[in-house]
Design an enzyme around this catalytic site. Structure first.
Site, PDB file in Angstrom:
ATOM      1  N   GLU A   1      -8.912  57.253  38.225  1.00 17.41           N
ATOM      2  CA  GLU A   1      -9.382  58.776  38.153  1.00 17.41           C
ATOM      3  C   GLU A   1      -8.782  59.391  36.825  1.00 17.41           C
ATOM      4  OE1 GLU A   1      -7.674  60.199  41.697  1.00 17.41           O
ATOM      5  OE2 GLU A   1      -8.806  58.927  42.980  1.00 17.41           O
TER       6      GLU A   1
ATOM      7  N   LYS B   1      -6.427  62.200  35.339  1.00 13.58           N
ATOM      8  CA  LYS B   1      -5.487  62.841  35.635  1.00 13.58           C
ATOM      9  C   LYS B   1      -5.464  64.308  35.508  1.00 13.58           C
ATOM     10  CE  LYS B   1      -0.242  62.702  35.463  1.00 13.58           C
ATOM     11  NZ  LYS B   1      -0.244  64.180  35.329  1.00 13.58           N
TER      12      LYS B   1
ATOM     13  N   ASP C   1      -4.978  68.169  34.988  1.00 11.33           N
ATOM     14  CA  ASP C   1      -3.691  68.862  34.541  1.00 11.33           C
ATOM     15  C   ASP C   1      -3.709  70.359  34.988  1.00 11.33           C
ATOM     16  OD1 ASP C   1      -1.994  69.628  31.562  1.00 11.33           O
ATOM     17  OD2 ASP C   1      -1.336  69.646  33.453  1.00 11.33           O
TER      18      ASP C   1
ATOM     19  N   TYR D   1      -7.732  64.441  45.804  1.00 12.72           N
ATOM     20  CA  TYR D   1      -7.596  62.915  45.349  1.00 12.72           C
ATOM     21  C   TYR D   1      -6.855  61.935  46.290  1.00 12.72           C
ATOM     22  CZ  TYR D   1      -3.992  65.205  43.061  1.00 12.72           C
ATOM     23  OH  TYR D   1      -2.614  65.860  42.587  1.00 12.72           O
TER      24      TYR D   1
ATOM     25  N   LYS E   1      -0.886  58.093  30.447  1.00 14.06           N
ATOM     26  CA  LYS E   1      -0.979  59.404  29.898  1.00 14.06           C
ATOM     27  C   LYS E   1      -1.690  59.313  28.444  1.00 14.06           C
ATOM     28  CE  LYS E   1       2.246  62.118  31.934  1.00 14.06           C
ATOM     29  NZ  LYS E   1       2.430  63.678  31.775  1.00 14.06           N
TER      30      LYS E   1
ATOM     31  N   CYS F   1      32.846  73.216  10.265  1.00 13.90           N
ATOM     32  CA  CYS F   1      32.128  73.408  11.536  1.00 13.90           C
ATOM     33  C   CYS F   1      31.589  74.831  11.623  1.00 13.90           C
ATOM     34  CB  CYS F   1      33.154  73.326  12.691  1.00 13.90           C
ATOM     35  SG  CYS F   1      32.469  74.108  14.187  1.00 13.90           S
TER      36      CYS F   1
ATOM     37  N   CYS G   1      34.122  76.858  14.001  1.00  9.43           N
ATOM     38  CA  CYS G   1      35.525  77.372  13.568  1.00  9.43           C
ATOM     39  C   CYS G   1      36.001  76.843  12.384  1.00  9.43           C
ATOM     40  CB  CYS G   1      36.168  76.529  14.842  1.00  9.43           C
ATOM     41  SG  CYS G   1      36.076  74.732  14.509  1.00  9.43           S
TER      42      CYS G   1
ATOM     43  N   CYS H   1      33.053  68.045  14.914  1.00  5.49           N
ATOM     44  CA  CYS H   1      34.040  68.958  14.569  1.00  5.49           C
ATOM     45  C   CYS H   1      35.170  68.214  15.394  1.00  5.49           C
ATOM     46  CB  CYS H   1      33.515  70.462  15.123  1.00  5.49           C
ATOM     47  SG  CYS H   1      35.145  71.549  15.481  1.00  5.49           S
TER      48      CYS H   1
ATOM     49  N   CYS I   1      37.969  74.983  18.773  1.00  2.00           N
ATOM     50  CA  CYS I   1      36.617  75.274  18.412  1.00  2.00           C
ATOM     51  C   CYS I   1      36.041  76.052  19.824  1.00  2.00           C
ATOM     52  CB  CYS I   1      35.917  73.964  18.022  1.00  2.00           C
ATOM     53  SG  CYS I   1      34.299  74.582  17.771  1.00  2.00           S
TER      54      CYS I   1
HETATM   55  S1  IVH Z   1      -2.484  60.788  42.828  1.00  9.22           S
HETATM   56  C1  IVH Z   1       1.957  59.998  44.870  1.00  9.22           C
HETATM   57  N1  IVH Z   1      -4.372  61.642  41.300  1.00  9.22           N
HETATM   58  O1  IVH Z   1      -0.523  64.220  38.594  1.00  9.22           O
HETATM   59  C2  IVH Z   1       1.039  60.358  43.543  1.00  9.22           C
HETATM   60  N2  IVH Z   1      -2.430  62.737  41.082  1.00  9.22           N
HETATM   61  O2  IVH Z   1       2.978  63.396  38.490  1.00  9.22           O
HETATM   62  C3  IVH Z   1      -0.352  60.612  43.959  1.00  9.22           C
HETATM   63  N3  IVH Z   1      -2.395  64.216  39.534  1.00  9.22           N
HETATM   64  O3  IVH Z   1       1.641  66.301  40.160  1.00  9.22           O
HETATM   65  C4  IVH Z   1      -0.976  61.320  43.065  1.00  9.22           C
HETATM   66  N4  IVH Z   1      -4.559  64.176  39.091  1.00  9.22           N
HETATM   67  O4  IVH Z   1      -0.627  65.925  41.399  1.00  9.22           O
HETATM   68  C5  IVH Z   1      -3.075  61.409  41.640  1.00  9.22           C
HETATM   69  N5  IVH Z   1      -6.305  61.788  40.264  1.00  9.22           N
HETATM   70  C6  IVH Z   1      -5.209  62.093  40.426  1.00  9.22           C
HETATM   71  C7  IVH Z   1      -4.291  63.320  39.832  1.00  9.22           C
HETATM   72  C8  IVH Z   1      -2.936  63.272  40.235  1.00  9.22           C
HETATM   73  C9  IVH Z   1      -3.522  64.989  38.780  1.00  9.22           C
HETATM   74  C10 IVH Z   1      -1.285  64.919  39.438  1.00  9.22           C
HETATM   75  C11 IVH Z   1      -0.324  64.976  40.586  1.00  9.22           C
HETATM   76  C12 IVH Z   1       1.005  64.800  40.394  1.00  9.22           C
HETATM   77  C13 IVH Z   1       0.753  64.604  38.806  1.00  9.22           C
HETATM   78  C14 IVH Z   1       1.979  63.329  38.626  1.00  9.22           C
END
Ligand code: IVH
Length: 673
Positions: free
Chosen positions: A114, A116, A118, A228, A316, A410, A413, A426, A432
């Site tokens: 999926e 991720k 933000d 999700y 990421k 430093c 001092c 230092c 200091c």
């Molecule tokens: S699964 C146990 N799927 O990314 C974790 N997280 O640190 C299960 N996030 O704050 C999360 N998109 O909320 C999952 N497709 C996605 C996501 C997702 C964003 C967020 C999640 C968390 C951060 C990861």
């Protein structure tokens, strides 16, 4: 119209409106015009107005309606909201895959991929199909109750769509609240037109909207919610994550686009690359992809660490980078006397945060990259760490000043500095004031004596006004002396003095950490305290005796001996010890775990956590967990639905705890649920 026909029409209208809500907000394929939708809505509103007794909280008319609040309540999560382990490195993804395959011993593995998202992560809890509460992630165990605000988000079902899968008794869903980039821009435009401050990025705007005290403000923000993950479900069961995704879709949630099942690392890399290419075309921010084991039994086998599941990985994208100019290079002096060069930058937004300083690490790094004042530099922010300078951007036509040299004295001092490997130091440990400030802050810090109200600002003032020239002086501070300090009212001065007073009796390990012995962090301080059990014995120990402590090698032993042998340090410690009433070592039992030797059995369900979590908690406190009740069992924790084990426990006279009792027990032994 009879009461029954009104009721029927209201129900039919709500059903129809919900269906169109899903079509419009979730699936983006409306079947009727906005005008036709408005007419349905108005008809429903009119009927409800004429028959207020028929209004229910899950009616589409009831998204906004709460009074503004004074604060947000703290609410416990149904199941802990863990975070994700993350990487940018394809090799790490391979290793993740190998670990997963090893753990499931040759079974087939499929991953669900999926984007991720933000945004702001949120728990939505449905009881009998109705939205009961919405809670921000907070610390993972508990967050802020933001139900009224989240109700205003059109893509959050107030009631699960009942033409989908059967409605479970309880459903806790994890999702992400987002604002699209275009909606964000429109919002900022209108904020500026109203003379208000625009938001730095969509995530901040979202977070602000979700945590509003007045839900009518949230309602005006163009928020969306994508679901999700199922955190907890009672009354339905799934074997695969893709079944969960289908069910979520069926209940009327919006789910991330392009959820895809794959079987190989190659496909994961491909998916990652294709999203990366599309990243700038999307109308919302994503910062990578999430790789999740699809099979839920395999997930159970893989388990979780205290922070993140072993069955998922965030893969990421490289962090956002920006280019800006260095106005000046400054040098900071830390607690240990290390001089750190810092680039003071023209402020710039990097992935949503304004950055105005970046560390240049040390003399060697600075030379290696040849960073100079006035240079144009590429900086990056990786997660929440201090921004870094990645490289100097060449400007062939610009005349550069001479390379930056670390100072010979430093900056605080004026003592001549020394070099040690890549570092510049230092050596004026006791004279200091920059080092002294750092030491006071460290001494009072959370893992040290934990003195509330003694942060870096206060420490700086105490040192500058010469009220404190060494840690021992803290215990001599009087309220009257503190009153002239800027920003310290009588109440805070009194609180600070009594917070310090309360620490005359302190755990030895905290004291040792607080001294700032080289290399001695929280863990080593604890090991030293448990091993030597007295400060005097530790101070008298030679290298050989120190090396007998787990984890301490010859180098560290030597540094510790040198530290205690230094005459002025020794004098400062003597004076400090003179102020302490007690340096105690927490009982041995604590080391092995407060529940050491006890055997637990769990039966029935728990409300506040899953059974597997409960099991891990008591195990981490030293207890054993078995499945059958016997003469060996010390405690049976029984929730609703407890079976024969409960009867057996009663028969054998074993202590039985309900969930409340269990949570109390955890609190008693200081285990955080
Ligand atoms: S699964 C146990 N799927 O990314 C974790 N997280 O640190 C299960 N996030 O704050 C999360 N998109 O909320 C999952 N497709 C996605 C996501 C997702 C964003 C967020 C999640 C968390 C951060 C990861």
């Amino acid at each position: 119209m009879t009461a029954d026909t009104v009721r029927e029409e209201i129900e039919a209208l709500r059903r129809e409106i919900r269906r169109h809500d899903v079509l419009y907000y979730v699936e983006a394929r409306p079947e009727i015009s906005d005008g036709a939708y408005d007419r349905l809505f108005e008809r429903l509103r009119a009927l409800e107005e004429a028959h207020p007794q028929l209004v229910t909280p899950d009616s589409p008319t009831q998204r906004v309606g709460a009074e503004p609040r004074d604060d947000l309540p703290t609410v416990r999560h149904t199941a802990p909201m863990l975070s994700l382990d993350s990487t940018q490195d394809p090799e790490e993804v391979r290793r993740f895959d190998e670990r997963v395959r090893r753990a499931v011993e040759g079974e087939e593995v499929e991953y669900l991929l999926e984007p991720k998202l933000d945004g702001v992560s949120i728990e939505l809890v449905y009881v009998e199909g109705r939205l009961d509460r919405a809670v921000t992630r907070g610390n993972g165990w508990e967050g802020e109750g933001v139900t009224e605000n989240v109700r205003t988000i059109p893509s959050v079902p107030l009631r699960l769509f009942d033409e989908g899968p059967p409605i479970p008794e309880l459903l806790a869903v994890r999702g992400e609240v987002l604002m699209s980039l275009s909606a964000f821009e429109t919002l900022n435009q209108s904020l500026m037109e109203e003379g208000e401050e625009p938001y730095a990025n969509p995530r901040n705007a979202t977070s602000g909207a979700v945590r509003q005290l007045d839900s009518s403000v949230t309602a005006r923000r163009p928020l969306e919610c994508l679901a999700y993950d199922i955190l907890e479900v009672r009354g339905a069961s799934f074997r695969k994550d893709r079944e969960c995704v289908d069910a979520l879709r069926g209940w009327g949630f919006r789910i991330p686009e392009r959820v895809q099942a794959v079987r190989s690392v190659e496909e994961i890399l491909e998916y990652h690359a294709s999203f990366h290419r599309k990243r700038d075309e999307l109308d919302y921010e994503i910062d990578g992809i999430v790789v999740k084991v699809d099979d839920l039994d395999q997930r159970t086998d893989l388990g979780s660490t205290s922070r993140h599941p072993r069955w998922a990985l965030a893969f990421k994208f490289e962090p956002r980078q920006e280019v800006t100019r260095i106005d000046r290079i400054a040098v900071q002096v830390g607690r240990t006397g290390v001089l750190t060069p810092v680039a003071l930058l023209r402020p710039v937004e990097v992935g949503g945060v304004t950055v105005s300083r970046a560390t240049l690490h040390n003399r060697e790094e600075l030379e290696r990259r040849d960073v100079r004042e006035g240079d144009l530099v590429r900086i990056q922010r990786a997660g929440d760490v201090i921004p870094q300078v990645v490289e100097v951007v060449p400007e062939p036509d610009r005349e550069r000043p001479d390379p930056f040299r670390m100072p010979e004295r430093c900056p605080n001092c004026d003592a001549p500095v020394e070099t040690s490997g890549p570092f510049t130091l230092c050596p004026n440990r006791f004279g200091c004031t920059a080092q002294l400030k750092g030491r006071i802050v460290h001494f009072a810090s959370r893992n040290g004596l934990d003195i509330e109200g003694l942060g870096s600002e206060t420490a700086a003032l105490l040192v500058e006004r010469e009220l404190v020239t060494e840690p021992a002086d803290l215990f001599e501070l009087r309220v009257e002396e503190l009153l002239p300090l800027p920003g310290l009212a009588r109440k805070s001065a009194e609180n600070l003095v009594s917070a310090i007073e309360a620490r005359r009796s302190t755990e030895l390990r905290r004291f040792l950490f607080g001294l700032g012995i080289p290399d001695v962090g929280v863990a080593v301080a604890r090991d030293l305290a448990l091993h030597f059990r007295s400060l005097d014995v530790l101070r008298a120990a030679d290298e050989g005796e120190l090396e007998a402590v787990r984890g301490i090698g010859p180098k560290m032993a030597e540094r510790i001996v040198d530290f205690f042998a230094e005459p002025r340090t020794a004098g400062a410690i003597d004076r400090l010890v003179g102020k302490m009433s007690e340096l105690f070592v927490a009982d041995e039992g604590e080391e092995r775990g407060p529940l050491e030797g006890r055997t637990f059995v769990f039966t029935g369900t728990l409300e506040s956590m899953t059974r597997s979590r409960a099991k891990r908690l008591v195990e981490s406190a030293g207890a054993r967990v078995t499945s059958a009740v016997s003469g060996e069992t010390d405690v049976v924790v029984a929730g609703p639905g407890a079976g024969a084990k409960l009867g057996k426990a009663e028969e054998l006279g074993v202590q039985v705890l309900d969930e409340e009792g269990f949570l109390e027990l955890l609190a008693e032994v200081a285990v955080d649920p």
